[in-house]
Design a protein around this motif. Sequence first.
Motif, PDB file in Angstrom:
ATOM      1  N   ALA A  96      50.231  68.617  43.678  1.00 56.33           N
ATOM      2  CA  ALA A  96      51.154  67.780  42.920  1.00 56.33           C
ATOM      3  C   ALA A  96      52.579  67.911  43.469  1.00 56.33           C
ATOM      4  N   ALA A  97      52.978  69.124  43.812  1.00 60.11           N
ATOM      5  CA  ALA A  97      54.321  69.329  44.372  1.00 60.11           C
ATOM      6  C   ALA A  97      54.451  68.633  45.725  1.00 60.11           C
ATOM      7  N   GLY A  98      53.417  68.731  46.536  1.00 59.05           N
ATOM      8  CA  GLY A  98      53.436  68.067  47.840  1.00 59.05           C
ATOM      9  C   GLY A  98      53.508  66.557  47.710  1.00 59.05           C
ATOM     10  N   LEU A  99      52.772  65.996  46.763  1.00 58.49           N
ATOM     11  CA  LEU A  99      52.813  64.547  46.547  1.00 58.49           C
ATOM     12  C   LEU A  99      54.166  64.106  46.020  1.00 58.49           C
ATOM     13  N   GLN A 100      54.790  64.939  45.166  1.00 54.02           N
ATOM     14  CA  GLN A 100      56.128  64.609  44.668  1.00 54.02           C
ATOM     15  C   GLN A 100      57.132  64.589  45.810  1.00 54.02           C
ATOM     16  N   ARG A 101      57.001  65.546  46.738  1.00 49.19           N
ATOM     17  CA  ARG A 101      57.908  65.569  47.894  1.00 49.19           C
ATOM     18  C   ARG A 101      57.742  64.323  48.752  1.00 49.19           C
ATOM     19  N   LEU A 102      56.523  63.777  48.778  1.00 48.92           N
ATOM     20  CA  LEU A 102      56.268  62.563  49.559  1.00 48.92           C
ATOM     21  C   LEU A 102      56.690  61.293  48.831  1.00 48.92           C
ATOM     22  N   GLY A 103      57.025  61.411  47.552  1.00 49.94           N
ATOM     23  CA  GLY A 103      57.491  60.266  46.785  1.00 49.94           C
ATOM     24  C   GLY A 103      56.401  59.515  46.042  1.00 49.94           C
ATOM     25  N   VAL A 104      55.257  60.136  45.843  1.00 44.34           N
ATOM     26  CA  VAL A 104      54.165  59.503  45.100  1.00 44.34           C
ATOM     27  C   VAL A 104      54.560  59.406  43.630  1.00 44.34           C
ATOM     28  N   SER A 105      54.247  58.269  43.011  1.00 44.96           N
ATOM     29  CA  SER A 105      54.662  58.086  41.625  1.00 44.96           C
ATOM     30  C   SER A 105      53.493  57.935  40.652  1.00 44.96           C
ATOM     31  N   SER A 106      52.279  58.184  41.076  1.00 49.75           N
ATOM     32  CA  SER A 106      51.122  58.096  40.180  1.00 49.75           C
ATOM     33  C   SER A 106      51.135  59.289  39.232  1.00 49.75           C
ATOM     34  N   SER A 107      51.311  59.014  37.960  1.00 54.24           N
ATOM     35  CA  SER A 107      51.464  60.100  36.993  1.00 54.24           C
ATOM     36  C   SER A 107      50.205  60.953  36.874  1.00 54.24           C
ATOM     37  N   ALA A 108      49.024  60.361  37.066  1.00 56.13           N
ATOM     38  CA  ALA A 108      47.785  61.130  36.938  1.00 56.13           C
ATOM     39  C   ALA A 108      47.658  62.165  38.051  1.00 56.13           C
ATOM     40  N   LEU A 109      48.190  61.883  39.222  1.00 60.12           N
ATOM     41  CA  LEU A 109      48.092  62.832  40.328  1.00 60.12           C
ATOM     42  C   LEU A 109      49.235  63.840  40.338  1.00 60.12           C
ATOM     43  N   LEU A 110      50.337  63.519  39.701  1.00 59.75           N
ATOM     44  CA  LEU A 110      51.476  64.435  39.699  1.00 59.75           C
ATOM     45  C   LEU A 110      51.373  65.501  38.623  1.00 59.75           C
ATOM     46  N   ASP A 111      50.544  65.280  37.640  1.00 63.02           N
ATOM     47  CA  ASP A 111      50.288  66.290  36.620  1.00 63.02           C
ATOM     48  C   ASP A 111      49.113  67.139  37.104  1.00 63.02           C
ATOM     49  N   PRO A 112      49.330  68.430  37.415  1.00 66.64           N
ATOM     50  CA  PRO A 112      48.254  69.255  37.981  1.00 66.64           C
ATOM     51  C   PRO A 112      47.006  69.317  37.113  1.00 66.64           C
ATOM     52  N   LEU A 113      47.164  69.365  35.799  1.00 62.15           N
ATOM     53  CA  LEU A 113      45.988  69.435  34.930  1.00 62.15           C
ATOM     54  C   LEU A 113      45.208  68.130  34.952  1.00 62.15           C
ATOM     55  N   LYS A 114      45.920  67.012  34.996  1.00 61.30           N
ATOM     56  CA  LYS A 114      45.231  65.725  35.104  1.00 61.30           C
ATOM     57  C   LYS A 114      44.579  65.576  36.470  1.00 61.30           C
ATOM     58  N   ALA A 115      45.238  66.077  37.507  1.00 58.02           N
ATOM     59  CA  ALA A 115      44.675  65.976  38.854  1.00 58.02           C
ATOM     60  C   ALA A 115      43.376  66.762  38.966  1.00 58.02           C
ATOM     61  N   MET A 116      43.318  67.911  38.290  1.00 58.40           N
ATOM     62  CA  MET A 116      42.091  68.714  38.319  1.00 58.40           C
ATOM     63  C   MET A 116      40.931  67.952  37.689  1.00 58.40           C
ATOM     64  N   ASP A 117      41.243  67.127  36.723  1.00 62.50           N
ATOM     65  CA  ASP A 117      40.204  66.421  35.985  1.00 62.50           C
ATOM     66  C   ASP A 117      40.285  64.909  36.200  1.00 62.50           C
ATOM     67  N   TYR A 118      40.938  64.478  37.266  1.00 64.75           N
ATOM     68  CA  TYR A 118      41.191  63.058  37.498  1.00 64.75           C
ATOM     69  C   TYR A 118      39.906  62.260  37.663  1.00 64.75           C
ATOM     70  N   TRP A 119      38.965  62.768  38.448  1.00 66.98           N
ATOM     71  CA  TRP A 119      37.735  62.015  38.708  1.00 66.98           C
ATOM     72  C   TRP A 119      36.877  61.928  37.448  1.00 66.98           C
ATOM     73  N   THR A 120      36.882  62.960  36.633  1.00 61.99           N
ATOM     74  CA  THR A 120      36.149  62.890  35.382  1.00 61.99           C
ATOM     75  C   THR A 120      36.784  61.835  34.483  1.00 61.99           C
ATOM     76  N   TYR A 121      38.101  61.779  34.485  1.00 59.12           N
ATOM     77  CA  TYR A 121      38.814  60.780  33.702  1.00 59.12           C
ATOM     78  C   TYR A 121      38.439  59.365  34.152  1.00 59.12           C
ATOM     79  N   LEU A 122      38.399  59.150  35.475  1.00 54.56           N
ATOM     80  CA  LEU A 122      38.040  57.833  35.989  1.00 54.56           C
ATOM     81  C   LEU A 122      36.628  57.439  35.581  1.00 54.56           C
ATOM     82  N   LYS A 123      35.698  58.375  35.674  1.00 57.98           N
ATOM     83  CA  LYS A 123      34.320  58.071  35.303  1.00 57.98           C
ATOM     84  C   LYS A 123      34.220  57.735  33.821  1.00 57.98           C
ATOM     85  N   MET A 124      34.929  58.479  32.978  1.00 64.03           N
ATOM     86  CA  MET A 124      34.898  58.208  31.541  1.00 64.03           C
ATOM     87  C   MET A 124      35.482  56.834  31.248  1.00 64.03           C
TER      88      MET A 124
END
Length: 135
Positions: A96-124
């Motif tokens: 998440a820190a690396g993506l923030q440094r690159l300027g990524v603005s997707s909130s689901a990927l910038l939150d580490p807890l959401k990123a850990m469970d991002y694919w499960t979230y998408l499937k749901m």
Amino acid sequence: VGKMVSSMADVGTSAYNTASEMKKVVDIARESGVNAQLVSGKVIDNMKYLNQFNFEGGVSGLAKMAAQASMLRIDMRETMNFAERVYKPEGAIEMAAGLQRLGVSSSALLDPLKAMDYWTYLKMTQRSYRIKLLK
């Protein structure tokens, strides 16, 4: 053949289904325009990740990833190692820190807890959308 059957057995696929599953792998490789032997080798070598990361479509999903990795000349082990790191809190925070440094603005990927469970979230989300369509 022995390695293929044993790796399929390790993920719960019957020896009787091994031939049909490998036919699917070869078909996916042909559809993608890549070397079927290379793709099937990558599938067999990375079969242990099939249940760990819950590939959609099972062996076919893993085969699609192997075909894409072959097209892009990416080592699947590096990708799987990255996915393993992101499933741990420290790795998710680093990503998440690396993506923030690159300027990524997707909130689901910038939150580490959401990123850990991002694919499960998408499937749901996809499942609930399909349920709404069926109603």
